[in-house]
Design a protein around this motif. Structure first.
Motif, short mmCIF file in Angstrom:
data_model
loop_
_atom_site.label_atom_id
_atom_site.label_comp_id
_atom_site.label_asym_id
_atom_site.label_seq_id
_atom_site.Cartn_x
_atom_site.Cartn_y
_atom_site.Cartn_z
N ARG A 7 -21.26 -71.87 6.47
CA ARG A 7 -19.94 -71.84 7.11
C ARG A 7 -19.95 -72.61 8.43
O ARG A 7 -18.95 -73.21 8.81
CB ARG A 7 -19.49 -70.41 7.35
CG ARG A 7 -19.00 -69.75 6.10
CD ARG A 7 -18.43 -68.38 6.39
NE ARG A 7 -17.98 -67.76 5.16
CZ ARG A 7 -17.82 -66.48 5.00
NH1 ARG A 7 -18.08 -65.65 5.99
NH2 ARG A 7 -17.41 -66.00 3.84
N THR A 10 -19.46 -76.30 7.55
CA THR A 10 -18.18 -76.72 6.96
C THR A 10 -17.05 -76.03 7.67
O THR A 10 -17.24 -75.02 8.35
CB THR A 10 -18.12 -76.38 5.46
OG1 THR A 10 -18.18 -74.97 5.32
CG2 THR A 10 -19.23 -77.03 4.68
N ALA A 11 -15.87 -76.53 7.50
CA ALA A 11 -14.70 -75.93 8.15
C ALA A 11 -14.00 -74.92 7.24
O ALA A 11 -13.22 -74.12 7.71
CB ALA A 11 -13.72 -77.03 8.53
N ASN A 12 -14.30 -74.96 5.97
CA ASN A 12 -13.59 -74.14 4.99
C ASN A 12 -14.57 -73.16 4.35
O ASN A 12 -15.63 -73.56 3.87
CB ASN A 12 -12.99 -75.09 3.94
CG ASN A 12 -12.16 -74.39 2.91
OD1 ASN A 12 -12.23 -73.18 2.74
ND2 ASN A 12 -11.36 -75.17 2.22
N PRO A 13 -14.23 -71.86 4.28
CA PRO A 13 -15.13 -70.88 3.66
C PRO A 13 -15.43 -71.19 2.19
O PRO A 13 -16.55 -70.96 1.73
CB PRO A 13 -14.38 -69.55 3.79
CG PRO A 13 -13.40 -69.76 4.89
CD PRO A 13 -13.07 -71.21 4.89
N CYS A 14 -14.47 -71.71 1.48
CA CYS A 14 -14.69 -72.07 0.07
C CYS A 14 -15.69 -73.22 -0.04
O CYS A 14 -16.56 -73.23 -0.93
CB CYS A 14 -13.38 -72.43 -0.61
SG CYS A 14 -12.24 -71.04 -0.73
N ASP A 15 -15.56 -74.20 0.87
CA ASP A 15 -16.52 -75.31 0.88
C ASP A 15 -17.92 -74.81 1.23
O ASP A 15 -18.91 -75.32 0.72
CB ASP A 15 -16.08 -76.38 1.88
CG ASP A 15 -14.85 -77.14 1.44
OD1 ASP A 15 -14.52 -77.11 0.23
OD2 ASP A 15 -14.20 -77.78 2.31
#
Length: 151
Positions: A7, A10-15
């Protein structure tokens, strides 16, 4: 703990979840080559970082953040009756042109042919097309019916 590291990369939790899954898959494939299994945590963290770096290098930016919307301002449409009247006046003015000039104007501006293509279609030189279209546009500019368009 590994998800928290992903996390932070990346900026996105899904990513981040996808990144961690990819890193774990790479770790699983290389499991037999890892000599010290106590260093497995560091190995996965390194795989996370390397995978994210590879993704970043391959990224394709096709969206850009901006303060204003890129869509053009909507120009209010004029009165359809006025537009039709202008269209009719333009065609009446074109019909007043000599046949040769009319053909060149129609091919150049309504059929959107280049000067070279217009010359080929009519079997004349490019210079002839240029001069005839110039004279025809001059006549159209002088047409009294098209006066409101120039105003």
């Amino acid at each position: 703990m590994l998800l928290r590291t992903a996390r932070s990369l990346t900026a996105n939790p899904c990513d981040a979840e996808d990144l961690l899954q990819t890193a774990l898959a790479k770790t699983y494939v290389a499991w037999d080559r890892i000599e010290d299994h106590r260093a497995l945590d560091g190995y996965v963290r390194r795989a996370l970082l390397n995978t994210r770096t590879s993704q970043w290098r391959k990224r394709k930016v096709d969206e850009y953040v901006c303060d204003e919307l890129p869509e053009p301002a909507v120009v209010p449409a004029g009165d359809p009756a006025e537009q039709q009247a202008l269209h009719d006046a333009m065609w009446r003015a074109i019909m007043k042109l000599p046949t040769r000039q009319r053909a060149m104007v129609v091919l150049r501006y309504y059929e959107d042919l280049s000067e070279v293509q217009t010359a080929e279609v009519l079997g004349v030189s490019v210079g002839t097309v240029k001069s005839a279209v110039s004279r025809a546009l001059g006549k159209l500019r002088e047409d009294p019916e098209l006066g409101p368009v120039r105003a």
